[in-house]
Design an enzyme around this catalytic site. Sequence first.
Site, PDB file in Angstrom:
ATOM      1  N   HIS A 149     -18.733  -6.728  -3.184  1.00 15.15           N
ATOM      2  CA  HIS A 149     -19.087  -6.718  -4.597  1.00 15.15           C
ATOM      3  C   HIS A 149     -18.990  -8.137  -5.161  1.00 15.15           C
ATOM      4  O   HIS A 149     -18.442  -9.028  -4.510  1.00 15.15           O
ATOM      5  CB  HIS A 149     -18.166  -5.773  -5.392  1.00 15.15           C
ATOM      6  CG  HIS A 149     -16.717  -6.141  -5.291  1.00 15.15           C
ATOM      7  ND1 HIS A 149     -15.840  -5.486  -4.478  1.00 15.15           N
ATOM      8  CD2 HIS A 149     -16.008  -7.113  -5.901  1.00 15.15           C
ATOM      9  CE1 HIS A 149     -14.659  -6.032  -4.579  1.00 15.15           C
ATOM     10  NE2 HIS A 149     -14.729  -7.027  -5.440  1.00 15.15           N
TER      11      HIS A 149
HETATM   12  C1  T46 Z   1     -11.806  -8.319  -5.334  1.00 16.89           C
HETATM   13  C2  T46 Z   1     -11.241  -8.253  -3.960  1.00 16.89           C
HETATM   14  C3  T46 Z   1     -10.772  -9.582  -3.446  1.00 16.89           C
HETATM   15  C4  T46 Z   1      -7.031  -0.617  -9.285  1.00 16.89           C
HETATM   16  O1  T46 Z   1      -6.731   0.503  -9.720  1.00 16.89           O
HETATM   17  N1  T46 Z   1      -6.613  -1.744  -9.933  1.00 16.89           N
HETATM   18  C5  T46 Z   1      -6.896  -2.984  -9.479  1.00 16.89           C
HETATM   19  O2  T46 Z   1      -6.476  -3.976 -10.109  1.00 16.89           O
HETATM   20  C6  T46 Z   1      -7.684  -3.118  -8.289  1.00 16.89           C
HETATM   21  C7  T46 Z   1      -8.047  -4.501  -7.750  1.00 16.89           C
HETATM   22  C8  T46 Z   1      -8.107  -1.987  -7.650  1.00 16.89           C
HETATM   23  N2  T46 Z   1      -7.782  -0.770  -8.135  1.00 16.89           N
HETATM   24  C9  T46 Z   1      -8.204   0.437  -7.411  1.00 16.89           C
HETATM   25  C10 T46 Z   1      -9.701   0.687  -7.361  1.00 16.89           C
HETATM   26  C11 T46 Z   1      -9.893   1.383  -6.017  1.00 16.89           C
HETATM   27  O3  T46 Z   1      -9.659   2.759  -6.182  1.00 16.89           O
HETATM   28  O4  T46 Z   1      -7.797   0.279  -6.039  1.00 16.89           O
HETATM   29  C12 T46 Z   1      -8.758   0.806  -5.151  1.00 16.89           C
HETATM   30  C13 T46 Z   1      -9.250  -0.259  -4.169  1.00 16.89           C
HETATM   31  O5  T46 Z   1     -10.019  -1.248  -4.887  1.00 16.89           O
HETATM   32  P1  T46 Z   1     -11.346  -1.905  -4.270  1.00 16.89           P
HETATM   33  O6  T46 Z   1     -12.075  -0.920  -3.456  1.00 16.89           O
HETATM   34  O7  T46 Z   1     -12.089  -2.551  -5.405  1.00 16.89           O
HETATM   35  O8  T46 Z   1     -10.698  -3.023  -3.313  1.00 16.89           O
HETATM   36  P2  T46 Z   1     -11.404  -4.235  -2.549  1.00 16.89           P
HETATM   37  O9  T46 Z   1     -10.439  -4.689  -1.526  1.00 16.89           O
HETATM   38  O10 T46 Z   1     -12.772  -3.875  -2.089  1.00 16.89           O
HETATM   39  O11 T46 Z   1     -11.601  -5.388  -3.678  1.00 16.89           O
HETATM   40  C14 T46 Z   1     -10.479  -5.977  -4.317  1.00 16.89           C
HETATM   41  C15 T46 Z   1     -10.727  -6.100  -5.836  1.00 16.89           C
HETATM   42  O12 T46 Z   1     -11.092  -4.827  -6.369  1.00 16.89           O
HETATM   43  C16 T46 Z   1     -11.815  -7.084  -6.162  1.00 16.89           C
HETATM   44  O13 T46 Z   1     -11.768  -7.395  -7.542  1.00 16.89           O
HETATM   45  O14 T46 Z   1     -12.371  -9.335  -5.723  1.00 16.89           O
HETATM   46  O15 T46 Z   1     -10.214  -7.261  -3.796  1.00 16.89           O
END
Ligand code: T46
Length: 131
Positions: A49
């Site tokens: 993303h």
């Molecule tokens: C990014 C990269 C480096 C939350 O509830 N609060 C938060 O602050 C974050 C970051 C995530 N979440 C929840 C949303 C999803 O249900 O945690 C779960 C995993 O998040 P996500 O699939 O977005 O994780 P990544 O590793 O794909 O991405 C993350 C960050 O979301 C993003 O901003 O830049 O790490």
Amino acid sequence: MQIQIIDFEIKGDERGSLVALEGNKNIPFDIKRVYYIFATQKAVRRGFHAHKNLKQILICVSGSCKILLDDGKENTEILLNKPNQGLLIKSMIWREMFDFSPDCVLMVLADGYYDEQDYIRNYQEFLRLVK
Ligand code: T46
């Protein structure tokens, strides 16, 4: 693509090492949120993303992982393996994280609260917006 790595000063003595992170000092923004990613399986690739507005600094405080950054014109891969190095990712950069070592703890400092509306999760949509 311009890669912005920040080297943090290590306060070291005979007891070990310490790195201090301070908003608007060695971190170039107000820190609103901190999260960390750990226990990631080796074959896993995450991210996929870009953010419309969010700025973040990624610090691999333990172990190592790789980050792919894509600005819509070119892409590059960065190895993060030093707890005193931060990778600044500005808005409108597509990112993927991969090759996590078993001991990897990837800590992220962000200039905004969690907001799903700020995510661009479709690569074609990202390319359209970035052009
Ligand atoms: C990014 C990269 C480096 C939350 O509830 N609060 C938060 O602050 C974050 C970051 C995530 N979440 C929840 C949303 C999803 O249900 O945690 C779960 C995993 O998040 P996500 O699939 O977005 O994780 P990544 O590793 O794909 O991405 C993350 C960050 O979301 C993003 O901003 O830049 O790490």
